[in-house]
Design a protein around this motif. Structure first.
Motif, PDB file in Angstrom:
ATOM      1  N   LEU A   1       0.832  -1.199   0.000  1.00 60.53           N
ATOM      2  CA  LEU A   1       0.000   0.000   0.000  1.00 60.53           C
ATOM      3  C   LEU A   1       0.869   1.252   0.000  1.00 60.53           C
ATOM      4  O   LEU A   1       1.894   1.303   0.679  1.00 60.53           O
ATOM      5  N   VAL A   2       0.434   2.237  -0.755  1.00 57.24           N
ATOM      6  CA  VAL A   2       1.068   3.553  -0.731  1.00 57.24           C
ATOM      7  C   VAL A   2      -0.025   4.525  -0.309  1.00 57.24           C
ATOM      8  O   VAL A   2      -1.068   4.618  -0.961  1.00 57.24           O
ATOM      9  N   VAL A   3       0.200   5.212   0.798  1.00 55.35           N
ATOM     10  CA  VAL A   3      -0.803   6.138   1.328  1.00 55.35           C
ATOM     11  C   VAL A   3      -0.330   7.572   1.150  1.00 55.35           C
ATOM     12  O   VAL A   3       0.860   7.844   1.042  1.00 55.35           O
TER      13      VAL A   3
ATOM     14  N   MET B   1       5.195   4.544   1.077  1.00 52.07           N
ATOM     15  CA  MET B   1       4.866   3.130   1.098  1.00 52.07           C
ATOM     16  C   MET B   1       4.702   2.672   2.541  1.00 52.07           C
ATOM     17  O   MET B   1       5.519   3.015   3.403  1.00 52.07           O
ATOM     18  N   VAL B   2       3.663   1.915   2.795  1.00 56.72           N
ATOM     19  CA  VAL B   2       3.432   1.355   4.127  1.00 56.72           C
ATOM     20  C   VAL B   2       4.264   0.084   4.231  1.00 56.72           C
ATOM     21  O   VAL B   2       4.130  -0.825   3.415  1.00 56.72           O
ATOM     22  N   LYS B   3       5.118   0.025   5.229  1.00 55.61           N
ATOM     23  CA  LYS B   3       6.012  -1.120   5.399  1.00 55.61           C
ATOM     24  C   LYS B   3       5.269  -2.286   6.039  1.00 55.61           C
ATOM     25  O   LYS B   3       4.258  -2.117   6.709  1.00 55.61           O
ATOM     26  N   ASP B   4       5.807  -3.484   5.827  1.00 58.25           N
ATOM     27  CA  ASP B   4       5.182  -4.693   6.367  1.00 58.25           C
ATOM     28  C   ASP B   4       5.071  -4.667   7.880  1.00 58.25           C
ATOM     29  O   ASP B   4       4.113  -5.187   8.440  1.00 58.25           O
ATOM     30  N   ASP B   5       6.028  -4.040   8.553  1.00 59.25           N
ATOM     31  CA  ASP B   5       5.985  -4.034  10.016  1.00 59.25           C
ATOM     32  C   ASP B   5       4.989  -3.002  10.559  1.00 59.25           C
ATOM     33  O   ASP B   5       4.843  -2.851  11.758  1.00 59.25           O
ATOM     34  N   GLU B   6       4.286  -2.311   9.664  1.00 51.62           N
ATOM     35  CA  GLU B   6       3.275  -1.331  10.092  1.00 51.62           C
ATOM     36  C   GLU B   6       1.855  -1.888   9.992  1.00 51.62           C
ATOM     37  O   GLU B   6       0.891  -1.132  10.064  1.00 51.62           O
ATOM     38  N   ASP B   7       1.724  -3.193   9.835  1.00 55.44           N
ATOM     39  CA  ASP B   7       0.401  -3.796   9.672  1.00 55.44           C
ATOM     40  C   ASP B   7      -0.531  -3.526  10.848  1.00 55.44           C
ATOM     41  O   ASP B   7      -1.739  -3.463  10.683  1.00 55.44           O
ATOM     42  N   GLU B   8       0.022  -3.365  12.029  1.00 54.70           N
ATOM     43  CA  GLU B   8      -0.819  -3.127  13.209  1.00 54.70           C
ATOM     44  C   GLU B   8      -1.082  -1.636  13.446  1.00 54.70           C
ATOM     45  O   GLU B   8      -1.798  -1.272  14.377  1.00 54.70           O
TER      46      GLU B   8
ATOM     47  N   MET C   1      -5.476   5.953  -2.021  1.00 57.07           N
ATOM     48  CA  MET C   1      -4.203   5.254  -1.855  1.00 57.07           C
ATOM     49  C   MET C   1      -3.973   4.356  -3.051  1.00 57.07           C
ATOM     50  O   MET C   1      -4.854   4.160  -3.882  1.00 57.07           O
ATOM     51  N   TYR C   2      -2.778   3.832  -3.149  1.00 53.49           N
ATOM     52  CA  TYR C   2      -2.387   3.020  -4.294  1.00 53.49           C
ATOM     53  C   TYR C   2      -1.998   1.625  -3.830  1.00 53.49           C
ATOM     54  O   TYR C   2      -1.459   1.456  -2.738  1.00 53.49           O
ATOM     55  N   LEU C   3      -2.268   0.646  -4.685  1.00 54.82           N
ATOM     56  CA  LEU C   3      -1.973  -0.744  -4.357  1.00 54.82           C
ATOM     57  C   LEU C   3      -1.046  -1.337  -5.408  1.00 54.82           C
ATOM     58  O   LEU C   3      -1.331  -1.272  -6.605  1.00 54.82           O
ATOM     59  N   PHE C   4       0.068  -1.885  -4.937  1.00 56.49           N
ATOM     60  CA  PHE C   4       1.022  -2.584  -5.790  1.00 56.49           C
ATOM     61  C   PHE C   4       1.134  -4.013  -5.283  1.00 56.49           C
ATOM     62  O   PHE C   4       0.679  -4.332  -4.190  1.00 56.49           O
ATOM     63  N   PHE C   5       1.772  -4.874  -6.073  1.00 62.73           N
ATOM     64  CA  PHE C   5       1.904  -6.279  -5.704  1.00 62.73           C
ATOM     65  C   PHE C   5       3.363  -6.703  -5.667  1.00 62.73           C
ATOM     66  O   PHE C   5       4.141  -6.325  -6.531  1.00 62.73           O
ATOM     67  N   LYS C   6       3.685  -7.518  -4.672  1.00 57.21           N
ATOM     68  CA  LYS C   6       5.006  -8.137  -4.623  1.00 57.21           C
ATOM     69  C   LYS C   6       4.968  -9.367  -5.517  1.00 57.21           C
ATOM     70  O   LYS C   6       3.954 -10.056  -5.604  1.00 57.21           O
ATOM     71  N   HIS C   7       6.093  -9.653  -6.143  1.00 56.27           N
ATOM     72  CA  HIS C   7       6.212 -10.869  -6.944  1.00 56.27           C
ATOM     73  C   HIS C   7       6.174 -12.069  -5.994  1.00 56.27           C
ATOM     74  O   HIS C   7       6.758 -12.023  -4.901  1.00 56.27           O
ATOM     75  N   PRO C   8       5.519 -13.168  -6.386  1.00 55.45           N
ATOM     76  CA  PRO C   8       5.423 -14.332  -5.491  1.00 55.45           C
ATOM     77  C   PRO C   8       6.790 -14.859  -5.054  1.00 55.45           C
ATOM     78  O   PRO C   8       6.949 -15.306  -3.930  1.00 55.45           O
ATOM     79  N   ASP C   9       7.797 -14.805  -5.940  1.00 64.33           N
ATOM     80  CA  ASP C   9       9.130 -15.269  -5.564  1.00 64.33           C
ATOM     81  C   ASP C   9       9.709 -14.432  -4.426  1.00 64.33           C
ATOM     82  O   ASP C   9      10.394 -14.941  -3.549  1.00 64.33           O
ATOM     83  N   LEU C  10       9.442 -13.138  -4.446  1.00 62.53           N
ATOM     84  CA  LEU C  10       9.944 -12.253  -3.395  1.00 62.53           C
ATOM     85  C   LEU C  10       9.302 -12.604  -2.057  1.00 62.53           C
ATOM     86  O   LEU C  10       9.975 -12.667  -1.032  1.00 62.53           O
ATOM     87  N   VAL C  11       7.996 -12.856  -2.070  1.00 60.01           N
ATOM     88  CA  VAL C  11       7.300 -13.241  -0.834  1.00 60.01           C
ATOM     89  C   VAL C  11       7.884 -14.544  -0.305  1.00 60.01           C
ATOM     90  O   VAL C  11       8.155 -14.679   0.893  1.00 60.01           O
ATOM     91  N   TYR C  12       8.130 -15.479  -1.217  1.00 62.00           N
ATOM     92  CA  TYR C  12       8.689 -16.768  -0.808  1.00 62.00           C
ATOM     93  C   TYR C  12      10.064 -16.581  -0.173  1.00 62.00           C
ATOM     94  O   TYR C  12      10.371 -17.160   0.865  1.00 62.00           O
ATOM     95  N   LYS C  13      10.913 -15.759  -0.802  1.00 58.56           N
ATOM     96  CA  LYS C  13      12.256 -15.511  -0.270  1.00 58.56           C
ATOM     97  C   LYS C  13      12.183 -14.862   1.103  1.00 58.56           C
ATOM     98  O   LYS C  13      12.950 -15.201   2.004  1.00 58.56           O
TER      99      LYS C  13
END
Length: 166
Positions: A43-45, A54-61, A75-87
C-alpha cells in the motif's frame, strides 16, 4: 469510513473500514477483492499534506488514522512478486520445502529455449527470403521450389522436436 484504493492495473476498489481499522484489516479486505495473499500487497498512502509513502510490512498493526488516512482518502496498491514473498518467508524460517525458485528458474529456462528457437527460426526464414529475392533480382526463375518446400518441412520438424523437448 470509505477509502479509495487505486490498483496498479488501473482498477479502483472502494473499501469500507471502521475509523479504528488497522493497515492489516484494510489489506485483508482488499486481498479478498483482488484474490491475492495479504503478504503480496503493498500500500502507498497519502497523508494530509499530500506526501505519499509506502506502508512497510511491520506497520500492519498501525491504525490507518495514524498514517493520515481519513474518509475518502486515496491510496495506491502494488503487488510483490510471489518469488519475493517466498524468499522473505524463507529468510524468516517460515518457507516450506517446495522451492519456488527452482520452479521459476526452470520455467524461465524453458521460456529462454523457446525464444532462442523462435529467433533461429526467424533467421532461417530471413535467409530463405533473401535468397529468393536475390534469385529474382538476377532474373533467374526459382527452380528450387522443391528446396523451399524441403526447408519448410525441416523447419516444421524442428518445431515438433522443440515441442517434444519442452
Amino acid at each position: 469510513m470509505k477509502v479509495n484504493v487505486e490498483v496498479i492495473t488501473g482498477t479502483f476498489i472502494d473499501a469500507e473500514v471502521s475509523e479504528s481499522a488497522t493497515v492489516k484489516e484494510l489489506k485483508e479486505k482488499i486481498a479478498t477483492e483482488v484474490k491475492l495473499s495479504v503478504k503480496r500487497l503493498i500500500l502507498v498512502v497519502e497523508d494530509g499534506e499530500g506526501i505519499r509513502r509506502m506502508v512497510k510490512d511491520d506497520e500492519d498493526e498501525t491504525k490507518l488514522i495514524e498514517l493520515g488516512v481519513k474518509e475518502d482518502s486515496h491510496m495506491y496498491l502494488f503487488f510483490k512478486h510471489p518469488d519475493l514473498v517466498y524468499k522473505e518467508e524463507r529468510s524468516q524460517g517460515r518457507g516450506d520445502d517446495a522451492s519456488v525458485e527452482e520452479v521459476s528458474s526452470e520455467a524461465e529456462s524453458n521460456r529462454g529455449n523457446k525464444e532462442e528457437y523462435e529467433e533461429a527460426k526467424g533467421e532461417e526464414e530471413d535467409i530463405a527470403m533473401k535468397n529468393g529475392e536475390e534469385e529474382e533480382k538476377n532474373g533467374e526463375e526459382t527452380k528450387d521450389d522443391d528446396n523451399v518446400e524441403d526447408r519448410k518441412k525441416k523447419a516444421r520438424e524442428g518445431e515438433n522436436e522443440m515441442d517434444i523437448v519442452s
